[in-house]
Design a protein around this motif. Sequence first.
Motif, PDB file in Angstrom:
ATOM      1  N   GLY A 108     -10.109  60.346 -56.792  1.00  0.00           N
ATOM      2  CA  GLY A 108     -10.188  59.426 -57.929  1.00  0.00           C
ATOM      3  C   GLY A 108      -8.834  58.990 -58.434  1.00  0.00           C
ATOM      4  O   GLY A 108      -7.863  58.877 -57.677  1.00  0.00           O
ATOM      5  N   ARG A 109      -8.771  58.782 -59.749  1.00  0.00           N
ATOM      6  CA  ARG A 109      -7.550  58.323 -60.383  1.00  0.00           C
ATOM      7  C   ARG A 109      -7.148  59.302 -61.490  1.00  0.00           C
ATOM      8  O   ARG A 109      -7.992  60.026 -62.020  1.00  0.00           O
ATOM      9  CB  ARG A 109      -7.731  56.912 -60.969  1.00  0.00           C
ATOM     10  CG  ARG A 109      -8.253  55.878 -59.973  1.00  0.00           C
ATOM     11  CD  ARG A 109      -8.349  54.496 -60.595  1.00  0.00           C
ATOM     12  NE  ARG A 109      -7.009  53.956 -60.877  1.00  0.00           N
ATOM     13  CZ  ARG A 109      -6.284  53.277 -59.974  1.00  0.00           C
ATOM     14  NH1 ARG A 109      -6.763  53.075 -58.765  1.00  0.00           N
ATOM     15  NH2 ARG A 109      -5.110  52.790 -60.303  1.00  0.00           N
ATOM     16  N   MET A 110      -5.879  59.262 -61.840  1.00  0.00           N
ATOM     17  CA  MET A 110      -5.350  60.146 -62.879  1.00  0.00           C
ATOM     18  C   MET A 110      -4.558  59.317 -63.873  1.00  0.00           C
ATOM     19  O   MET A 110      -3.855  58.364 -63.502  1.00  0.00           O
ATOM     20  CB  MET A 110      -4.459  61.238 -62.273  1.00  0.00           C
ATOM     21  CG  MET A 110      -3.898  62.232 -63.288  1.00  0.00           C
ATOM     22  SD  MET A 110      -2.888  63.548 -62.520  1.00  0.00           S
ATOM     23  CE  MET A 110      -4.173  64.561 -61.784  1.00  0.00           C
ATOM     24  N   SER A 111      -4.674  59.683 -65.146  1.00  0.00           N
ATOM     25  CA  SER A 111      -3.964  58.937 -66.189  1.00  0.00           C
ATOM     26  C   SER A 111      -2.470  59.232 -66.143  1.00  0.00           C
ATOM     27  O   SER A 111      -2.027  60.228 -65.570  1.00  0.00           O
ATOM     28  CB  SER A 111      -4.513  59.302 -67.564  1.00  0.00           C
ATOM     29  OG  SER A 111      -4.144  60.630 -67.911  1.00  0.00           O
ATOM     30  N   ARG A 112      -1.706  58.346 -66.745  1.00  0.00           N
ATOM     31  CA  ARG A 112      -0.262  58.551 -66.851  1.00  0.00           C
ATOM     32  C   ARG A 112       0.049  59.881 -67.556  1.00  0.00           C
ATOM     33  O   ARG A 112       0.949  60.605 -67.158  1.00  0.00           O
ATOM     34  CB  ARG A 112       0.375  57.398 -67.631  1.00  0.00           C
ATOM     35  CG  ARG A 112       0.224  56.049 -66.979  1.00  0.00           C
ATOM     36  CD  ARG A 112       0.730  54.935 -67.887  1.00  0.00           C
ATOM     37  NE  ARG A 112       0.667  53.635 -67.222  1.00  0.00           N
ATOM     38  CZ  ARG A 112       1.036  52.500 -67.788  1.00  0.00           C
ATOM     39  NH1 ARG A 112       1.505  52.503 -69.048  1.00  0.00           N
ATOM     40  NH2 ARG A 112       0.961  51.366 -67.113  1.00  0.00           N
ATOM     41  N   PHE A 113      -0.711  60.130 -68.602  1.00  0.00           N
ATOM     42  CA  PHE A 113      -0.480  61.348 -69.381  1.00  0.00           C
ATOM     43  C   PHE A 113      -0.712  62.601 -68.539  1.00  0.00           C
ATOM     44  O   PHE A 113       0.129  63.507 -68.507  1.00  0.00           O
ATOM     45  CB  PHE A 113      -1.394  61.355 -70.608  1.00  0.00           C
ATOM     46  CG  PHE A 113      -1.358  62.629 -71.397  1.00  0.00           C
ATOM     47  CD1 PHE A 113      -0.293  62.908 -72.241  1.00  0.00           C
ATOM     48  CD2 PHE A 113      -2.382  63.558 -71.290  1.00  0.00           C
ATOM     49  CE1 PHE A 113      -0.249  64.092 -72.973  1.00  0.00           C
ATOM     50  CE2 PHE A 113      -2.343  64.736 -72.020  1.00  0.00           C
ATOM     51  CZ  PHE A 113      -1.278  65.001 -72.857  1.00  0.00           C
ATOM     52  N   ASP A 114      -1.853  62.663 -67.839  1.00  0.00           N
ATOM     53  CA  ASP A 114      -2.175  63.847 -67.043  1.00  0.00           C
ATOM     54  C   ASP A 114      -1.205  64.006 -65.870  1.00  0.00           C
ATOM     55  O   ASP A 114      -0.824  65.130 -65.526  1.00  0.00           O
ATOM     56  CB  ASP A 114      -3.612  63.770 -66.531  1.00  0.00           C
ATOM     57  CG  ASP A 114      -4.633  63.983 -67.627  1.00  0.00           C
ATOM     58  OD1 ASP A 114      -4.302  64.655 -68.625  1.00  0.00           O
ATOM     59  OD2 ASP A 114      -5.768  63.470 -67.502  1.00  0.00           O
ATOM     60  N   MET A 115      -0.784  62.900 -65.264  1.00  0.00           N
ATOM     61  CA  MET A 115       0.163  62.982 -64.156  1.00  0.00           C
ATOM     62  C   MET A 115       1.521  63.472 -64.655  1.00  0.00           C
ATOM     63  O   MET A 115       2.149  64.343 -64.034  1.00  0.00           O
ATOM     64  CB  MET A 115       0.304  61.615 -63.491  1.00  0.00           C
ATOM     65  CG  MET A 115       1.321  61.585 -62.347  1.00  0.00           C
ATOM     66  SD  MET A 115       0.963  62.767 -61.017  1.00  0.00           S
ATOM     67  CE  MET A 115      -0.516  62.011 -60.310  1.00  0.00           C
ATOM     68  N   ALA A 116       1.972  62.924 -65.777  1.00  0.00           N
ATOM     69  CA  ALA A 116       3.264  63.344 -66.339  1.00  0.00           C
ATOM     70  C   ALA A 116       3.236  64.820 -66.713  1.00  0.00           C
ATOM     71  O   ALA A 116       4.196  65.556 -66.472  1.00  0.00           O
ATOM     72  CB  ALA A 116       3.597  62.493 -67.559  1.00  0.00           C
ATOM     73  N   ARG A 117       2.139  65.278 -67.287  1.00  0.00           N
ATOM     74  CA  ARG A 117       2.023  66.680 -67.678  1.00  0.00           C
ATOM     75  C   ARG A 117       2.012  67.588 -66.447  1.00  0.00           C
ATOM     76  O   ARG A 117       2.651  68.649 -66.449  1.00  0.00           O
ATOM     77  CB  ARG A 117       0.760  66.881 -68.504  1.00  0.00           C
ATOM     78  CG  ARG A 117       0.565  68.294 -68.987  1.00  0.00           C
ATOM     79  CD  ARG A 117      -0.495  68.393 -70.052  1.00  0.00           C
ATOM     80  NE  ARG A 117      -1.787  67.857 -69.617  1.00  0.00           N
ATOM     81  CZ  ARG A 117      -2.892  67.869 -70.371  1.00  0.00           C
ATOM     82  NH1 ARG A 117      -2.823  68.373 -71.604  1.00  0.00           N
ATOM     83  NH2 ARG A 117      -4.016  67.382 -69.921  1.00  0.00           N
TER      84      ARG A 117
END
Length: 332
Positions: A108-117
């Motif tokens: 799927g896809r991941m949000s900017r926030f979750d990827m940065a974290r």
Amino acid sequence: MTFAHPYVLLLLLLLPVVAWLKGRRGSPPAFVYSSVKLVAGLSGARRSRAGAFLAAMRWLALALFIVAAAQPRKVSSETQITASGVDIVVAFDMSGSMLSEDFEVPGGRMSRFDMARSVLGKFVQQRPNDRIGLIVFATQAYIATPLTLDHDFFQQNLDRLQIGNIDPDSTAIGSAMATALNRLRDLKSKSRILILMTDGENNAGRINPLMAAQAAKALGVKVYTIGIGMQGSAPMPVFQGGQKIGYEQVPVDVDVDTLKKIADSTGGKYYRADTTENFHSIYDDIDKLEKTEATVKKYSHYTELFTWAVAAGLALLLAEVGLANTIWRRIP
């Protein structure tokens, strides 16, 4: 067992010399006779060893006092703290646009926030000897984690973060930088670093990011800037009844020019994180650029033993005095 002052033990070498010199002088006589004929009848008397025994007790007591002066002690525990001398503060954007799901991951896809974290968490694991702190910002900037070597504590605070914990409507980049610099300015570390992660442009707060960059330069703080996400537009998830039903494209604008100027003016570097692979490689690059030798500080906890040597010496001395004045008393 170790000694706090081992050089004091050299005094033990003097004891045999002093004892030998004292022996050459001989003992003072108990009686003075005008003629040896007066004691001719005592020819069968045996020489008493009491004097030698008492002298040995006194020399042994003196030896124990010298050992006590050397401060014997037992190491009960040791603690080692390893620190590289690098202090890092991460300024983490938590504005609403960080919910955009730019990053493709397996399944799927991941949000900017979750990827940065996620990427930040892996970076912290690679820097076990650095003190790392965390500033979160959106409309305002806050300290999420002070500079610490306790990276488990850092990770716990990072895992608790969610968009909406602070007002997500704006992005105060300058305020975030100023808050981070306040954490770093009084530290005397080998290297001080600020990592700024944002997906927008400064539109809140009273501090201009370029002015904050000049302050960082004056303080000797190197700033690495990371522009997160696609340029132009990004897929923002749409929810209905608590369920994600799709995406809508929303305009986004990372202020690349300002981020580059901040990095260039402080000796840092600007990065663009628009794919999953890029994001991971950015922190790998920073990890390689900011390396220094680790310093190990060793703290030892001791159990002092000198009181036992003092007590034994006093016991021998008291015993010697007691015996010399009772059953082994000499005739004056």
